[in-house]
Design a protein around this motif. Sequence first.
Motif, mmCIF file in Angstrom:
data_model
loop_
_atom_site.group_PDB
_atom_site.id
_atom_site.type_symbol
_atom_site.label_atom_id
_atom_site.label_comp_id
_atom_site.label_asym_id
_atom_site.label_seq_id
_atom_site.Cartn_x
_atom_site.Cartn_y
_atom_site.Cartn_z
ATOM 1 N N ASN A 1 28.558 45.473 41.524
ATOM 2 C CA ASN A 1 29.925 45.302 42.023
ATOM 3 C C ASN A 1 29.863 44.477 43.301
ATOM 4 O O ASN A 1 29.269 44.903 44.307
ATOM 5 C CB ASN A 1 30.542 46.673 42.298
ATOM 6 C CG ASN A 1 32.009 46.585 42.685
ATOM 7 O OD1 ASN A 1 32.472 45.552 43.166
ATOM 8 N ND2 ASN A 1 32.739 47.665 42.494
ATOM 9 N N PHE B 1 37.882 42.543 36.012
ATOM 10 C CA PHE B 1 36.558 43.155 36.153
ATOM 11 C C PHE B 1 35.473 42.083 36.148
ATOM 12 O O PHE B 1 34.488 42.178 36.884
ATOM 13 C CB PHE B 1 36.322 44.158 35.016
ATOM 14 C CG PHE B 1 35.079 44.976 35.171
ATOM 15 C CD1 PHE B 1 35.080 46.137 35.931
ATOM 16 C CD2 PHE B 1 33.883 44.592 34.570
ATOM 17 C CE1 PHE B 1 33.925 46.907 36.086
ATOM 18 C CE2 PHE B 1 32.726 45.341 34.716
ATOM 19 C CZ PHE B 1 32.758 46.507 35.478
ATOM 20 N N GLU B 2 35.634 41.053 35.312
ATOM 21 C CA GLU B 2 34.645 39.987 35.208
ATOM 22 C C GLU B 2 34.584 39.137 36.469
ATOM 23 O O GLU B 2 33.575 38.476 36.726
ATOM 24 C CB GLU B 2 34.958 39.102 34.002
ATOM 25 C CG GLU B 2 34.892 39.846 32.668
ATOM 26 C CD GLU B 2 35.518 39.059 31.534
ATOM 27 O OE1 GLU B 2 35.853 37.870 31.754
ATOM 28 O OE2 GLU B 2 35.696 39.620 30.437
ATOM 29 N N ARG C 1 34.634 40.240 39.541
ATOM 30 C CA ARG C 1 34.015 40.921 40.681
ATOM 31 C C ARG C 1 32.728 41.654 40.319
ATOM 32 O O ARG C 1 32.231 42.451 41.116
ATOM 33 C CB ARG C 1 35.008 41.924 41.307
ATOM 34 C CG ARG C 1 36.327 41.334 41.768
ATOM 35 C CD ARG C 1 36.133 40.184 42.737
ATOM 36 N NE ARG C 1 35.310 40.542 43.890
ATOM 37 C CZ ARG C 1 34.692 39.664 44.650
ATOM 38 N NH1 ARG C 1 34.761 38.367 44.380
ATOM 39 N NH2 ARG C 1 33.961 40.072 45.690
ATOM 40 N N HIS C 2 32.201 41.424 39.131
ATOM 41 C CA HIS C 2 30.982 42.115 38.716
ATOM 42 C C HIS C 2 29.993 41.138 38.102
ATOM 43 O O HIS C 2 30.383 40.130 37.482
ATOM 44 C CB HIS C 2 31.292 43.232 37.719
ATOM 45 C CG HIS C 2 32.057 44.369 38.307
ATOM 46 N ND1 HIS C 2 33.428 44.317 38.500
ATOM 47 C CD2 HIS C 2 31.652 45.589 38.759
ATOM 48 C CE1 HIS C 2 33.830 45.462 39.051
ATOM 49 N NE2 HIS C 2 32.784 46.240 39.206
#
Length: 427
Positions: A133, A189-190, A192-193
């Motif tokens: 993360n 989500f993609e 920041r991860h």
Amino acid sequence: MPDSTRPRLLLIAEPGSYRIAAFLGAAQRLGMRVLIASRGRHSLVSEVHDGLHIDLAAPPSALAKIAAQARVTPFDGVLGIDDGTVELAARAARALGLPHNPPEAAHLTRRKDLARARLAQAGCPVPAHRVLNLDRPLHAQTAGLEFPCVVKPLALSASRGVIRADDARQLAAACARIEPLLAEAGAPFEKRHLLAETYIDGAEVAFEGYLERGRLTPLVIFDKPDPLTGPYFEETIYVAPSGLPVALQQVIHERVAEACAAYGLSSGPVHAELRISGSSAWILEVAARTIGGDCARCLDGDEFNLEKLVLSLAVDRLDPPQLPAGARGVMMIPVRERGILRRVEGLSEALRVAHVERIDIATRPGNEMIPLPEGNRYPGYIFARADTPDEVVAALRRADAKLNFVVMPILNTTLACQADSGGVKQH
């Protein structure tokens, strides 16, 4: 063939996809009617401009438009040809009652973190991995992480943003370098991860095949003779047939079949990347699409074309494929210097190299060339065919050595303006 008996296919593609032309050409040879669904209102490609205009980033509205079009012109098949369109194609095919992969399976093929977790759950050999993360301190998330490792975006393709790190310092630098690229990712989500996984030392291969009613049929295994050890993983040469022992080729087939079953894939093309370590094969990627770029041209023959096979499979009219004999290969010409392409020198000399069949220059003068890990396009492809893989590889290397991509450096306009105004001192 009477128009009423010609199969009709919905082809879902990114508007700038380089695969569109190959699939349209194959459809024409098959006598197939094709409608392209894309963000194409302002496209310079007439088939895209005149096609079905959908928002690829808004699946519910895209599916509604597709369903409405299907009521006017029913389809015999739906096909997504890019990583970003295979899931939407699967959802559309399911809604229309046409054969395709389950949407959940298609989603797994484009999300590296979810794919790794599913494969590990199914007992398939995959590198040890964890999700990072970017909004949390890295040191707490990387405790116990084995080095060297490879860090990569969750959903970008073409080796973009894939970086090897040999220690914690390099890992932090890699994450910082990849972070700006994530602005182009789809889901929040993609953005920041990242995925970090153990580096597997060994040769890399590519597998090309297809699924029909859940059964995986191999077409070819490509060897990659250039070592891919990092820090970036720019691919160059694919050559077939593979020189690996038959028993190891069978292991590769079995691993890809296991991965397809774990994902739930059942229909359509399969492209996989694997690392070979000793007698083991480790899955790096399994995609529900054909091989990337223009590489499929090295498989073309009098009786075989990969796009024709995929189109016929999509409308359930598959004929048993017959690949051409002999060794064949392709070189994805690497970007060796960033800049604006001015011209390509040595093309005539490269074409005269024995066993070289064609050279396609994909980048036009005036366009920017960006190397990995930021770049995602190769400037061109060299194709060769000979009696043996060694002859093919040698021909590809000789032809590449004769090419010179002349580039103009990109001017930093901010510094230039400061210099003109006296803001930058010259030493």
